[in-house]
Design a protein around this motif. Structure first.
Motif, PDB file in Angstrom:
ATOM      1  N   ARG A 226       0.822  -1.215   0.000  1.00  0.00           N
ATOM      2  CA  ARG A 226       0.000   0.000   0.000  1.00  0.00           C
ATOM      3  C   ARG A 226       0.857   1.268   0.000  1.00  0.00           C
ATOM      4  O   ARG A 226       0.557   2.239  -0.666  1.00  0.00           O
ATOM      5  N   ARG A 227       1.934   1.255   0.804  1.00  0.00           N
ATOM      6  CA  ARG A 227       2.810   2.424   0.855  1.00  0.00           C
ATOM      7  C   ARG A 227       3.496   2.639  -0.499  1.00  0.00           C
ATOM      8  O   ARG A 227       3.640   3.761  -0.965  1.00  0.00           O
ATOM      9  N   SER A 228       3.914   1.510  -1.126  1.00  0.00           N
ATOM     10  CA  SER A 228       4.577   1.633  -2.430  1.00  0.00           C
ATOM     11  C   SER A 228       3.617   2.199  -3.473  1.00  0.00           C
ATOM     12  O   SER A 228       4.021   2.968  -4.349  1.00  0.00           O
ATOM     13  N   CYS A 229       2.341   1.844  -3.375  1.00  0.00           N
ATOM     14  CA  CYS A 229       1.337   2.422  -4.287  1.00  0.00           C
ATOM     15  C   CYS A 229       1.165   3.910  -4.004  1.00  0.00           C
ATOM     16  O   CYS A 229       1.087   4.727  -4.921  1.00  0.00           O
ATOM     17  N   HIS A 230       1.119   4.247  -2.737  1.00  0.00           N
ATOM     18  CA  HIS A 230       0.947   5.648  -2.338  1.00  0.00           C
ATOM     19  C   HIS A 230       2.113   6.489  -2.846  1.00  0.00           C
ATOM     20  O   HIS A 230       1.939   7.639  -3.260  1.00  0.00           O
TER      21      HIS A 230
END
Ligand SMILES: [Zn+2]
Length: 246
Positions: A226-230
């Motif tokens: 999720r953080r990498s997508c953000h």
């Protein structure tokens, strides 16, 4: 001497279990550095070198699953497996067998130990797997081996204040598992899969002996999809929960 790759948890005599993080490996950005996932675009040679390091530290080969968010339980009987041993989301090993690993980057990694038989399992419990009953399936398999007492360690995962979902998805998940209900820190619909997994473990009379409170989204030393997508790329590595029965 190199720092240890595995942050160990106490999960009963005769078992060695714990969780890796992002450091101590050879992978380059954006997988740096201890990526153990072979399906995320990283150089296979680097993933292999990282997996070798973990095996050396454990003193045991490590078996990995091809994880598909199912409730399928597989057992590894080969002492020296190579590559993924099968498509499953829970992997069981026996005393004297190889270590078993679950790979995650926000989903909930669960380690299970059955002291009476020396069997152990690594379980991949994301939203879909949790709902499909992968925890109950793995616990059932371990109990069928003859151990009523099951110990569990729950590893780092995305917390309910960071895991945002559409409101209708939260409603659907919480209808099946009310403990998953959460609200994000910015007041939108969220899901707490870790709380749901712990509720399921308690209903199954599993003794939870360790819960790592670290949120993958909030901690840079853990991989978070999720953080990498953000941050834009949506590309990141995977850390492992791993257990072996000595
Ligand atoms: Zn969080």
């Amino acid at each position: 001497m190199r720092a240890r790759l595995l942050r160990r948890v106490e999960i009963g005599d005769g078992f060695v279990g714990g969780f890796t993080a992002t450091c101590g490996g050879v992978s380059r950005e954006p997988w740096a550095s201890l990526n153990l996932g072979s399906h995320v675009g990283d150089d296979p040679k680097d993933v292999g070198a990282n997996r070798d390091r973990l095996s050396r530290e454990l003193g045991s080969p490590v078996a990995y699953m091809n994880q598909v968010h199912s409730n399928t339980v597989a057992a590894v009987t080969d002492r020296f497996p190579t590559g993924e041993v099968g498509t499953a989301d829970a992997l069981i090993t026996h005393r004297g067998g190889c270590a078993v690993a679950v790979l995650v980057a926000d989903c909930v990694p669960v380690l299970l130990a059955a002291p009476a038989t020396g069997h152990a399992a690594a379980v991949h419990a994301g939203r879909a797997g949790m709902l499909s009953g992968v925890i109950a399936a793995a616990v059932g398999q371990l109990r069928s081996g003859g151990s009523d007492l099951i110990l569990a360690a729950v590893g780092p995962h995305i917390c309910g204040r960071c895991y945002e979902v559409p409101p209708d998805l939260r409603s659907a998940v919480c209808e099946a598992e009310p403990a998953a209900f959460a609200t994000t820190r910015w007041n939108s619909a969220g899901l707490d899969i870790g709380a749901a997994v712990q509720a399921q473990l308690r209903r199954l009379d599993v003794r939870i002996v360790a819960v790592d409170p670290a949120c993958t989204y909030e901690h840079d030393d853990l991989y978070s999809y999720r953080r990498s997508c953000h941050e834009g790329s949506g590309v990141t590595g995977r850390f492992a929960g791993v257990i072996v029965s000595k």
